[in-house]
Design a protein around this motif. Sequence first.
Motif, PDB file in Angstrom:
ATOM      1  N   PHE A  75     -61.169 -49.842 -27.909  1.00  0.00           N
ATOM      2  CA  PHE A  75     -62.975 -49.632 -28.032  1.00  0.00           C
ATOM      3  C   PHE A  75     -63.350 -48.662 -27.271  1.00  0.00           C
ATOM      4  O   PHE A  75     -64.173 -48.226 -27.548  1.00  0.00           O
ATOM      5  CB  PHE A  75     -63.250 -51.181 -27.713  1.00  0.00           C
ATOM      6  CG  PHE A  75     -64.789 -51.236 -27.831  1.00  0.00           C
ATOM      7  CD1 PHE A  75     -65.431 -51.301 -29.069  1.00  0.00           C
ATOM      8  CD2 PHE A  75     -65.780 -51.287 -26.571  1.00  0.00           C
ATOM      9  CE1 PHE A  75     -66.967 -51.213 -28.896  1.00  0.00           C
ATOM     10  CE2 PHE A  75     -67.100 -51.292 -26.777  1.00  0.00           C
ATOM     11  CZ  PHE A  75     -67.647 -51.191 -27.749  1.00  0.00           C
ATOM     12  N   ILE A  76     -62.886 -48.858 -25.921  1.00  0.00           N
ATOM     13  CA  ILE A  76     -63.465 -47.925 -24.968  1.00  0.00           C
ATOM     14  C   ILE A  76     -63.062 -46.426 -25.445  1.00  0.00           C
ATOM     15  O   ILE A  76     -63.855 -45.622 -25.182  1.00  0.00           O
ATOM     16  CB  ILE A  76     -62.850 -48.337 -23.509  1.00  0.00           C
ATOM     17  CG1 ILE A  76     -63.379 -49.468 -22.996  1.00  0.00           C
ATOM     18  CG2 ILE A  76     -63.033 -47.242 -22.514  1.00  0.00           C
ATOM     19  CD1 ILE A  76     -62.747 -50.186 -21.957  1.00  0.00           C
ATOM     20  N   ARG A  77     -61.806 -46.159 -26.081  1.00  0.00           N
ATOM     21  CA  ARG A  77     -61.339 -44.864 -26.333  1.00  0.00           C
ATOM     22  C   ARG A  77     -62.418 -44.494 -27.551  1.00  0.00           C
ATOM     23  O   ARG A  77     -62.896 -43.301 -27.435  1.00  0.00           O
ATOM     24  CB  ARG A  77     -60.114 -44.978 -26.685  1.00  0.00           C
ATOM     25  CG  ARG A  77     -59.461 -43.345 -27.235  1.00  0.00           C
ATOM     26  CD  ARG A  77     -57.971 -43.360 -27.478  1.00  0.00           C
ATOM     27  NE  ARG A  77     -57.686 -44.503 -28.378  1.00  0.00           N
ATOM     28  CZ  ARG A  77     -56.397 -44.756 -28.674  1.00  0.00           C
ATOM     29  NH1 ARG A  77     -55.381 -44.325 -28.027  1.00  0.00           N
ATOM     30  NH2 ARG A  77     -56.508 -45.733 -29.697  1.00  0.00           N
ATOM     31  N   SER A  78     -62.713 -45.174 -28.480  1.00  0.00           N
ATOM     32  CA  SER A  78     -63.664 -44.938 -29.639  1.00  0.00           C
ATOM     33  C   SER A  78     -64.799 -44.775 -29.157  1.00  0.00           C
ATOM     34  O   SER A  78     -65.817 -43.776 -30.030  1.00  0.00           O
ATOM     35  CB  SER A  78     -63.416 -46.307 -30.611  1.00  0.00           C
ATOM     36  OG  SER A  78     -64.542 -47.324 -29.967  1.00  0.00           O
ATOM     37  N   ARG A  79     -65.443 -45.215 -28.040  1.00  0.00           N
ATOM     38  CA  ARG A  79     -66.647 -44.715 -27.472  1.00  0.00           C
ATOM     39  C   ARG A  79     -66.527 -43.598 -26.338  1.00  0.00           C
ATOM     40  O   ARG A  79     -67.826 -43.186 -25.683  1.00  0.00           O
ATOM     41  CB  ARG A  79     -67.351 -46.029 -26.682  1.00  0.00           C
ATOM     42  CG  ARG A  79     -67.682 -47.231 -27.585  1.00  0.00           C
ATOM     43  CD  ARG A  79     -68.601 -46.754 -28.689  1.00  0.00           C
ATOM     44  NE  ARG A  79     -69.263 -47.720 -29.671  1.00  0.00           N
ATOM     45  CZ  ARG A  79     -70.420 -48.354 -29.446  1.00  0.00           C
ATOM     46  NH1 ARG A  79     -71.389 -47.868 -28.811  1.00  0.00           N
ATOM     47  NH2 ARG A  79     -70.672 -49.214 -30.478  1.00  0.00           N
ATOM     48  N   LYS A  80     -65.424 -43.108 -26.557  1.00  0.00           N
ATOM     49  CA  LYS A  80     -65.022 -41.723 -25.431  1.00  0.00           C
ATOM     50  C   LYS A  80     -65.401 -42.177 -23.941  1.00  0.00           C
ATOM     51  O   LYS A  80     -66.224 -41.588 -23.275  1.00  0.00           O
ATOM     52  CB  LYS A  80     -66.119 -40.594 -25.939  1.00  0.00           C
ATOM     53  CG  LYS A  80     -65.427 -40.254 -27.243  1.00  0.00           C
ATOM     54  CD  LYS A  80     -65.927 -39.059 -27.715  1.00  0.00           C
ATOM     55  CE  LYS A  80     -65.472 -38.324 -29.002  1.00  0.00           C
ATOM     56  NZ  LYS A  80     -64.649 -39.103 -30.015  1.00  0.00           N
ATOM     57  N   LEU A  81     -65.362 -43.278 -23.500  1.00  0.00           N
ATOM     58  CA  LEU A  81     -65.607 -43.740 -22.140  1.00  0.00           C
ATOM     59  C   LEU A  81     -64.174 -43.931 -21.258  1.00  0.00           C
ATOM     60  O   LEU A  81     -64.562 -44.550 -20.046  1.00  0.00           O
ATOM     61  CB  LEU A  81     -66.429 -45.333 -22.267  1.00  0.00           C
ATOM     62  CG  LEU A  81     -67.653 -45.079 -23.001  1.00  0.00           C
ATOM     63  CD1 LEU A  81     -68.040 -46.466 -22.922  1.00  0.00           C
ATOM     64  CD2 LEU A  81     -68.584 -44.239 -22.063  1.00  0.00           C
TER      65      LEU A  81
END
Lengths: 143, 262
Positions: free
Chosen positions: B34-40
């Motif tokens: 999820f965090i990767r999908s939000r580029k965070l």
Amino acid sequence: MSINSDFKKTNSSGASITMQHYIFAFVQDVVNQPDNLKRSEQWLKEYCEKENVNYFELNRQLSSFFELLEAYRKTKTLVLYRFLQLQAQACFIDEERFALLRIQPANYEFPRIAADMGTSCSDKNTITSSHNGGLVGGHLIGL
Amino acid sequence: MNNAEILTMVVSALMWQKHNGSIKLYTDKAGYAFIRSRKLLALWNGGIDTELLENNNYPIDPEIFWAAGKLIALEAQACPCVMLDTDLIVTLPIQHLLEPTGITALHSETLQPEVYLPPSLLKKPSGFSFPDDYNWNTLPSNTAFLYIRDKSFKSFYLNESKRFMFWNMEKPTEMVSQMVFAEQRLLSICADRQHLPITYLLSDPFSLLNSSVIHLWGFKNLLRQNENIHTIYSKQLIEKFEDELSLYSVFTTYVEKYILCK
């Protein structure tokens, strides 16, 4: 890098005092006499055109205000009251006029809260991890 | 998590880095994706650990003990350390407040009986009993923020908590009481048992004297229910922190992409 915030620039040119009076009267009408809504909306649109105020943006903000008002009437929590006050400002309704709308205050004892408490807690007994409204430090971001 | 909650997490991690040091995230593979999908992924300068929670095989029911991951992460982290919830923002340097203390939590909570059940009503694993010297009158501590200086106390607290959570599989009628006992009430009981004082960042969570903490807490429920509240909250948060965080591209990019474009 800076943020090109839309939040700040919508209708930021402001509205004249006359316009503000009219918006207030419009909101008061909707709150107290929702039957006249169509006619009032037409007048509001004409006022906006005359004053070069973005009617669609104002209408959007007013819709948010009325939705929040509906949500507030169901719960009467202080946090929603603060949100309503903030949303009123986006509709050119200042605190003085907001008070004149005579929206029933939140369910709490104002003097004690004002002196000692922040956002959305009406009762010391609700200071547990289960209650719904609590935003700790809301005052730090104007809520 | 909705965009306002994620924005809170972004501000929380960056404000901690800015004022109080490095920050690391413990999550599982789903959280990481999820965090990767939000580029965070760059948000936590101390890194992101997925191994610990993915490989953990403690006999804990995640539905009943939904915050047990925090305690497993705390167990792995060296002392002194701070455990910080992603919905809590510390706006100022606080090292000077923590250094003189052994344990610092966010604030105390009241012993509301529907939330903090009496010992007889708590579900317990087979053969389990509470020690006679537990002080049940001790006020629980909100652990959205928790600083522990010494390993010995951390181990004592976590061992007591695990003893209660392990093989404790009987479902309660609600999913709050078991978890808040294992995490928040036990912290205070364990500190009391070891005669260690707990210091609180806030004497009252809703005090206007609070100048350093924003915590979404139960407000998350309102954020999820009402789009207007979501918008106004996000606006206020951005206005408060955009100057201070303008040099962090992870913040400005997130705001531009997920908040303003809506």
